[in-house]
Enzyme design. Structure first.
Site, PDB file in Angstrom:
ATOM      1  CG  HIS A 149      -2.013   0.996   1.189  1.00 26.85           C
ATOM      2  ND1 HIS A 149      -2.083   2.054   2.065  1.00 26.85           N
ATOM      3  CD2 HIS A 149      -3.091   1.124   0.373  1.00 26.85           C
ATOM      4  CE1 HIS A 149      -3.152   2.788   1.801  1.00 26.85           C
ATOM      5  NE2 HIS A 149      -3.784   2.257   0.778  1.00 26.85           N
ATOM      6  NE  ARG A 164     -12.582  10.049   3.824  1.00 28.78           N
ATOM      7  CZ  ARG A 164     -11.731   9.267   3.184  1.00 28.78           C
ATOM      8  NH1 ARG A 164     -10.646   9.770   2.653  1.00 28.78           N
ATOM      9  NH2 ARG A 164     -11.940   7.969   3.097  1.00 28.78           N
TER      10      ARG A 164
END
Length: 699
Positions: free
Chosen positions: A447, A576
């Protein structure tokens, strides 16, 4: 009063964590709120509405699928079964409340507002005679030839229904033929092919000064008598089935990984059913029939007042004319640290460059890669790819580099969810050209985002690196907030090379000077820093934690944060999405504040900022505060070593978000959120204003 724990003492178990699924739904409520803001352009409000639908699709495909699978496997009536039912029911209640608001916003608010802006979505009853005639002609010429209707009887069982595909379930009465008695009603399934557009725009001459659109489902529904002339329609139900879409590939044999993945991609659309959406008018009889057919419990049924495939309404955004009903276009600025028309290699010899997207352009990264492809002194290019997209200049340049004779290594993450097919195709193309293609480490997703260029300069080799919190996807660099670093620092680049070497040789831990990687050291490093913050707090020194993340769900990291907070450190979390740490709990998280910023751009950058006395650590990272990122992925975090850049990062990417009172939400102790109070402007809009026009001044 906060609890001050003695050094080394753990928090009481269990931690007061919030429910992860409900936290994800809370995030989608915040996104949905953007569709309700009348200050947003109406087409952007519609876009937010479809984003919620897309998010819910993935929520069921990924998050709820394991629970539904466990429920099927549990013994009926057992405590496990009852607990699973209760948990699924609780989530279903939350989803229904969200859908009720979403449908109301679409049907009552947005369609009305669109109409006022002369953008009409016309149902059959809204269409005049000429419009109906046009719709019928389109149906006969372009739609009817592609439709498949299957009668259901003992010889023809219920057809296969692919994931998220639109179907109609029809109850039909055969028309009486001369000389025959009455026939019993029959059932049929009408499949709507994915290839057909879900939104059609009417010609201007039929739109009466407006932009007029019709939904495919409305077109088909209006012409069923043309499609099935031998039947009377008794009942018509639109339905959409969501299935488990997780891929389960054993990746311990790297040579077969791509082949194994490609074979599974063909069956992904037919995983276990998870959710059934039907239009609100569906009868109890037909909804029960569908639930039984797909072996779903009643709580898996969701009735929609809006179109059941609302996510596909986003096609209207592409068909509509550019207008004031969209956000005003924003052109990312060219970095002030770089001369636009000068070679980047020489400029990076002099300084590091921080790029803050989308306020600053991603173009310098592309320019560096273009220069590397053309430069005869560049010997090697190495890059990781997680999500680059089907049309990628980055990957086109890597292909070109191979053709130019460069040594190119690309580490693809084949298991990047919903990008598997695209990544597999690119990997195959590069491999055919002669690039070295790697698939990372078995059992872990790669990632981290990094690019390394090796260039011969005089009698030695020099390396240039780019690392980023976001993907090498040019499109999303204009839609997501991310931060990248361009550098030629020797030790930093040596660390990036060590990371690539480790990806080539699984089992070898990279020896790093500055970078911190997961799963080897990132968790340990963050917890050690949090312990230092805690010690300083106990001693009355400066103790501060500011994390900006997409999600915070890892129990160990949350425990470390709480230990620091309960010792007296001030903690601000800008998360978020899902945050499982509840803020403001008396005696537990009094000194923790959690906020979420939902604005024009998707907040995607990850920043870990900690202060312990005179020591300050500021890391940028590809990793969120999730167990999968810390333990089961190859991730990267890197310190911002330059004091000027560190201050800029703090001033741009943290402080404005802590003060934002326009796009920010404050978390309550129960996990709900409320709009932040205050007079400070949107952080995103402030940064857009700050950088607006920079590219013109620098050109």
């Amino acid at each position: 009063m906060a609890i001050n724990l003695p050094a080394g003492e753990a928090l009481p178990a269990p931690l007061p964590l919030l429910n992860r699924e409900l936290a994800i739904l809370e995030f989608n409520r915040r996104v949905l709120a953007q569709a309700m803001l009348t200050c947003n352009p109406v087409l952007e409000r519609l876009r937010y509405l479809t984003i919620v639908s897309a998010n819910l699709d993935e929520f069921f495909e990924v998050r709820m699928a394991p629970y539904m699978g466990a429920l099927r496997a549990a013994v009926p009536g057992s405590p496990e079964s009852q607990a699973l039912k209760a948990g699924i029911h609780r989530v279903a209640q939350g989803v229904r409340a969200l859908l009720e608001t979403q449908c109301r916003v679409y049907c009552d608010d947005l369609r009305t507002e669109l109409g006022l802006k002369k953008i009409a979505i016309l149902s059959h009853v809204d269409r005049d005679t000429a419009q109906q005639a046009w719709v019928k002609q389109v149906f006969l010429k372009e739609i009817k030839p592609l439709l498949t209707t299957t009668l259901i009887d003992p010889r023809r069982p219920f057809p296969k229904v692919a994931n998220k595909s639109l179907h109609f379930l029809l109850r039909l009465q055969p028309k009486k033929k001369k000389g025959s008695g009455p026939s019993s009603p029959v059932m049929a399934v009408l499949k709507i092919p994915r290839a057909l557009p879900r939104v059609l725009r009417l010609p201007g001459k039929l739109s009466h000064g407006r932009q007029a659109f019709v939904l495919l489902s409305s077109v088909v529904r209006a012409n069923l008598s043309v499609l099935l002339p031998d039947y009377h329609l008794l009942e018509c139900v639109q339905f959409r089935l969501t299935r488990d879409s997780e891929l389960w590939v054993q990746d311990d044999d790297q040579t077969d990984l791509r082949l194994a993945l490609n074979s599974q991609l063909h069956t992904r659309h037919f995983g276990q059913p998870v959710r059934l959406e039907v239009n609100a008018q569906c009868s109890v009889q037909l909804s029960r029939m569908l639930l039984q057919e797909f072996d779903l419990p009643p709580c898996a049924l969701y009735r929609m007042e809006a179109p059941v495939n609302l996510v596909r309404v986003q096609e209207l955004l592409d068909l509509a004319d550019p207008s004031k009903q969209r956000y005003k276009p924003y052109e990312p600025a060219w970095s002030k640290a770089l001369q636009r028309k000068q070679p980047l290699f020489a400029q990076l010899d002099r300084r590091d460059v921080l790029l803050h997207h989308p306020f600053e352009s991603f173009e310098p990264v592309l320019q560096l890669l273009r220069e590397a492809v053309e430069d005869k002194h560049v010997l090697q290019i190495q890059q990781t790819i997680y999500r680059a997209g089907a049309h990628s200049e980055v990957l086109d340049l890597l292909c070109k580099a191979v053709r130019r004779g460069k040594d190119v290594t690309v580490v693809f993450e084949l298991m990047a969810r919903f990008d598997e097919a695209v990544n597999s195709a690119w990997a195959e193309q590069l491999e055919r050209l002669g690039a070295q293609v790697l698939y990372g480490i078995a059992g872990m997703k790669t990632h981290c985002k990094m690019l390394l260029i090796t260039r011969r300069e005089q009698a030695s080799l020099r390396r240039y690196a780019h690392v980023s919190t976001g993907n090498y996807n040019v499109k999303t660099t204009r839609l997501y907030t991310d931060i990248g670093l361009l550098t030629s620092q020797t030790e930093f680049c040596a660390d990036v090379q060590a990371m690539f070497d480790a990806l080539r040789q699984p089992g070898v831990s990279p020896q790093l000077h500055h970078l911190i990687n997961a799963p080897n050291a990132l968790r340990r490093t963050l917890l050690a820093h949090l312990d230092e913050v805690r010690e300083q707090a106990l001693q009355g020194g400066a103790a501060r934690v500011v994390f900006k993340l997409n999600a915070l769900t890892d129990e160990g990291l949350i425990a470390g944060i709480l230990r620091a907070a309960q010792a007296g450190a001030r903690v601000d979390l800008i998360v978020r999405g899902a945050c499982l740490l509840p803020s403001g709990l008396p005696g537990v998280s009094d000194r923790v504040r959690v906020r979420s910023v939902i604005g024009r751009y998707l907040e995607h950058s990850r920043i870990y900022h900690l202060v312990a006395g005179e020591r300050v650590w500021t890391y940028l990272s590809s990793a969120d505060g999730m167990s999968r990122n810390l333990d089961r992925r190859v991730e990267l975090a890197w310190p911002v070593l330059d004091n000027e850049l560190r201050q800029r990062l703090y001033d741009e990417a943290l402080i404005p978000y802590l003060l934002d009172a326009q796009d920010a939400w404050e978390q309550n102790p129960d996990g709900s959120y409320q709009v932040a109070d205050g007079a400070y402007p949107s952080a995103q809009q402030a940064l857009m204003r700050k950088y607006a026009g920079t590219s013109r001044k620098e050109s």
